[in-house]
Motif scaffolding. Sequence first.
Motif, PDB file in Angstrom:
ATOM      1  N   ALA A 154      -4.441 -15.203   5.104  1.00  0.00           N
ATOM      2  CA  ALA A 154      -3.629 -16.408   5.296  1.00  0.00           C
ATOM      3  C   ALA A 154      -3.353 -17.029   3.938  1.00  0.00           C
ATOM      4  O   ALA A 154      -4.111 -16.830   2.986  1.00  0.00           O
ATOM      5  CB  ALA A 154      -4.362 -17.414   6.192  1.00  0.00           C
ATOM      6  N   ILE A 155      -2.263 -17.772   3.849  1.00  0.00           N
ATOM      7  CA  ILE A 155      -1.914 -18.505   2.635  1.00  0.00           C
ATOM      8  C   ILE A 155      -2.001 -19.999   2.936  1.00  0.00           C
ATOM      9  O   ILE A 155      -1.447 -20.467   3.937  1.00  0.00           O
ATOM     10  CB  ILE A 155      -0.483 -18.164   2.166  1.00  0.00           C
ATOM     11  CG1 ILE A 155      -0.298 -16.660   2.031  1.00  0.00           C
ATOM     12  CG2 ILE A 155      -0.173 -18.883   0.858  1.00  0.00           C
ATOM     13  CD1 ILE A 155      -1.238 -15.983   1.069  1.00  0.00           C
ATOM     14  N   ALA A 156      -2.694 -20.739   2.065  1.00  0.00           N
ATOM     15  CA  ALA A 156      -2.795 -22.192   2.213  1.00  0.00           C
ATOM     16  C   ALA A 156      -2.338 -22.828   0.909  1.00  0.00           C
ATOM     17  O   ALA A 156      -2.996 -22.684  -0.118  1.00  0.00           O
ATOM     18  CB  ALA A 156      -4.221 -22.610   2.548  1.00  0.00           C
ATOM     19  N   SER A 157      -1.216 -23.536   0.965  1.00  0.00           N
ATOM     20  CA  SER A 157      -0.592 -24.048  -0.262  1.00  0.00           C
ATOM     21  C   SER A 157      -0.202 -25.507  -0.129  1.00  0.00           C
ATOM     22  O   SER A 157       0.238 -25.943   0.938  1.00  0.00           O
ATOM     23  CB  SER A 157       0.664 -23.221  -0.585  1.00  0.00           C
ATOM     24  OG  SER A 157       1.396 -23.799  -1.642  1.00  0.00           O
ATOM     25  N   ASN A 158      -0.313 -26.248  -1.235  1.00  0.00           N
ATOM     26  CA  ASN A 158       0.181 -27.618  -1.283  1.00  0.00           C
ATOM     27  C   ASN A 158       1.689 -27.671  -1.497  1.00  0.00           C
ATOM     28  O   ASN A 158       2.269 -28.750  -1.555  1.00  0.00           O
ATOM     29  CB  ASN A 158      -0.514 -28.404  -2.395  1.00  0.00           C
ATOM     30  CG  ASN A 158      -1.569 -29.355  -1.852  1.00  0.00           C
ATOM     31  OD1 ASN A 158      -1.875 -29.350  -0.667  1.00  0.00           O
ATOM     32  ND2 ASN A 158      -2.140 -30.164  -2.729  1.00  0.00           N
ATOM     33  N   GLY A 159       2.314 -26.519  -1.651  1.00  0.00           N
ATOM     34  CA  GLY A 159       3.762 -26.476  -1.780  1.00  0.00           C
ATOM     35  C   GLY A 159       4.446 -26.616  -0.436  1.00  0.00           C
ATOM     36  O   GLY A 159       3.805 -26.626   0.622  1.00  0.00           O
ATOM     37  N   ARG A 160       5.773 -26.704  -0.471  1.00  0.00           N
ATOM     38  CA  ARG A 160       6.546 -26.761   0.760  1.00  0.00           C
ATOM     39  C   ARG A 160       6.653 -25.358   1.366  1.00  0.00           C
ATOM     40  O   ARG A 160       6.725 -24.362   0.643  1.00  0.00           O
ATOM     41  CB  ARG A 160       7.934 -27.342   0.495  1.00  0.00           C
ATOM     42  CG  ARG A 160       7.884 -28.775  -0.002  1.00  0.00           C
ATOM     43  CD  ARG A 160       9.199 -29.497   0.187  1.00  0.00           C
ATOM     44  NE  ARG A 160      10.292 -28.885  -0.562  1.00  0.00           N
ATOM     45  CZ  ARG A 160      11.550 -29.341  -0.522  1.00  0.00           C
ATOM     46  NH1 ARG A 160      11.844 -30.386   0.236  1.00  0.00           N
ATOM     47  NH2 ARG A 160      12.493 -28.755  -1.237  1.00  0.00           N
ATOM     48  N   TYR A 161       6.689 -25.306   2.690  1.00  0.00           N
ATOM     49  CA  TYR A 161       6.663 -24.015   3.385  1.00  0.00           C
ATOM     50  C   TYR A 161       7.770 -23.089   2.892  1.00  0.00           C
ATOM     51  O   TYR A 161       7.527 -21.923   2.586  1.00  0.00           O
ATOM     52  CB  TYR A 161       6.803 -24.243   4.899  1.00  0.00           C
ATOM     53  CG  TYR A 161       6.644 -22.969   5.705  1.00  0.00           C
ATOM     54  CD1 TYR A 161       5.426 -22.644   6.275  1.00  0.00           C
ATOM     55  CD2 TYR A 161       7.717 -22.090   5.888  1.00  0.00           C
ATOM     56  CE1 TYR A 161       5.265 -21.478   7.007  1.00  0.00           C
ATOM     57  CE2 TYR A 161       7.567 -20.924   6.598  1.00  0.00           C
ATOM     58  CZ  TYR A 161       6.343 -20.626   7.173  1.00  0.00           C
ATOM     59  OH  TYR A 161       6.196 -19.453   7.879  1.00  0.00           O
ATOM     60  N   ALA A 184      -7.833 -32.766   0.570  1.00  0.00           N
ATOM     61  CA  ALA A 184      -8.445 -32.821   1.895  1.00  0.00           C
ATOM     62  C   ALA A 184      -8.572 -31.397   2.449  1.00  0.00           C
ATOM     63  O   ALA A 184      -7.809 -30.503   2.067  1.00  0.00           O
ATOM     64  CB  ALA A 184      -7.591 -33.684   2.828  1.00  0.00           C
ATOM     65  N   PRO A 185      -9.494 -31.165   3.356  1.00  0.00           N
ATOM     66  CA  PRO A 185      -9.722 -29.806   3.862  1.00  0.00           C
ATOM     67  C   PRO A 185      -8.768 -29.363   4.954  1.00  0.00           C
ATOM     68  O   PRO A 185      -8.862 -28.221   5.428  1.00  0.00           O
ATOM     69  CB  PRO A 185     -11.152 -29.892   4.416  1.00  0.00           C
ATOM     70  CG  PRO A 185     -11.286 -31.320   4.859  1.00  0.00           C
ATOM     71  CD  PRO A 185     -10.504 -32.123   3.846  1.00  0.00           C
ATOM     72  N   ASP A 186      -7.831 -30.217   5.354  1.00  0.00           N
ATOM     73  CA  ASP A 186      -7.033 -29.986   6.560  1.00  0.00           C
ATOM     74  C   ASP A 186      -6.276 -28.659   6.570  1.00  0.00           C
ATOM     75  O   ASP A 186      -6.215 -27.974   7.595  1.00  0.00           O
ATOM     76  CB  ASP A 186      -6.049 -31.142   6.748  1.00  0.00           C
ATOM     77  CG  ASP A 186      -6.729 -32.481   6.868  1.00  0.00           C
ATOM     78  OD1 ASP A 186      -7.813 -32.642   6.279  1.00  0.00           O
ATOM     79  OD2 ASP A 186      -6.192 -33.390   7.521  1.00  0.00           O
ATOM     80  N   LEU A 187      -5.666 -28.286   5.440  1.00  0.00           N
ATOM     81  CA  LEU A 187      -4.897 -27.039   5.392  1.00  0.00           C
ATOM     82  C   LEU A 187      -5.791 -25.833   5.642  1.00  0.00           C
ATOM     83  O   LEU A 187      -5.429 -24.923   6.396  1.00  0.00           O
ATOM     84  CB  LEU A 187      -4.210 -26.897   4.035  1.00  0.00           C
ATOM     85  CG  LEU A 187      -2.774 -27.391   3.916  1.00  0.00           C
ATOM     86  CD1 LEU A 187      -2.311 -27.272   2.461  1.00  0.00           C
ATOM     87  CD2 LEU A 187      -1.837 -26.596   4.816  1.00  0.00           C
ATOM     88  N   TYR A 188      -6.949 -25.834   5.028  1.00  0.00           N
ATOM     89  CA  TYR A 188      -7.862 -24.709   5.211  1.00  0.00           C
ATOM     90  C   TYR A 188      -8.424 -24.676   6.626  1.00  0.00           C
ATOM     91  O   TYR A 188      -8.573 -23.595   7.218  1.00  0.00           O
ATOM     92  CB  TYR A 188      -8.973 -24.768   4.166  1.00  0.00           C
ATOM     93  CG  TYR A 188      -8.493 -24.261   2.831  1.00  0.00           C
ATOM     94  CD1 TYR A 188      -8.118 -22.933   2.680  1.00  0.00           C
ATOM     95  CD2 TYR A 188      -8.371 -25.102   1.736  1.00  0.00           C
ATOM     96  CE1 TYR A 188      -7.637 -22.452   1.473  1.00  0.00           C
ATOM     97  CE2 TYR A 188      -7.893 -24.631   0.526  1.00  0.00           C
ATOM     98  CZ  TYR A 188      -7.530 -23.302   0.409  1.00  0.00           C
ATOM     99  OH  TYR A 188      -7.041 -22.828  -0.784  1.00  0.00           O
TER     100      TYR A 188
END
Length: 233
Positions: free
Chosen positions: A107-114, A146-150
């Motif tokens: 999986a990819i988890a990024s602070n960038g835009r989708y 924050a941990p939300d994306l992960y």
Amino acid sequence: MKRTCHIDLLICDCDGVLVDSEILSERIMREALSAHVPLAELEVLLHGTFGLQSRDILARVETHFAIRLPHDFHAQHLLRCEALIRSQVQVIPGVHAALHSIDLPLAIASNGRYQAVEHALLRCELSERVDVGIFAAEQVERPKPAPDLYLLAAKTAGVAPQRCLVVEDSVTGVTAALAAGMQVIGFLGASHIPPEHAENLRQLGVEHLIEDMRELPALVERLCYAEPAEVQP
């Protein structure tokens, strides 16, 4: 005796881990902001901010310099960054071989835009390896640190956080992954990483650091099959 793997999901950040895009984003932001604030002081302020969302970086700039940037500055910055990434971003050396050598869902988890992450992965021919999905900032109320994306990535994959292994390059991303209760590998091989960054990640609690993606498969293998008490930095 058959060995038991203790990791069920590999989660990678995108910018600075899979694609060498942070250096492009930093360059565009520096050039745009230099028209509004002193460049030398700006360089000091921007040092080490990679991994943060651009909106948060701009808020720091406004606060530090006591200025108000043009109302469309952030939107224009995103457009310029995404255009440059689409045309110029390069894959981190060794990523293709490393990811295809690792027998774990990704999986990819990024602070960038989708959309920006999706385009970067397509340009660098990494999309087909991402079998769990892309998780981007707009999908959660609180992006990294924050941990939300992960946690969203783990929940979507049906995997407990403690059975996830994360590859991150930034303090922001490492903070998020550790807060999610996941094991973290710190990557130091992108072109924007400063010399002191390894120590920054160690101070956060990252025990495993690599500078070359060719090191990743063997380290993942070791962490996958080692009992927790056996894993050493």
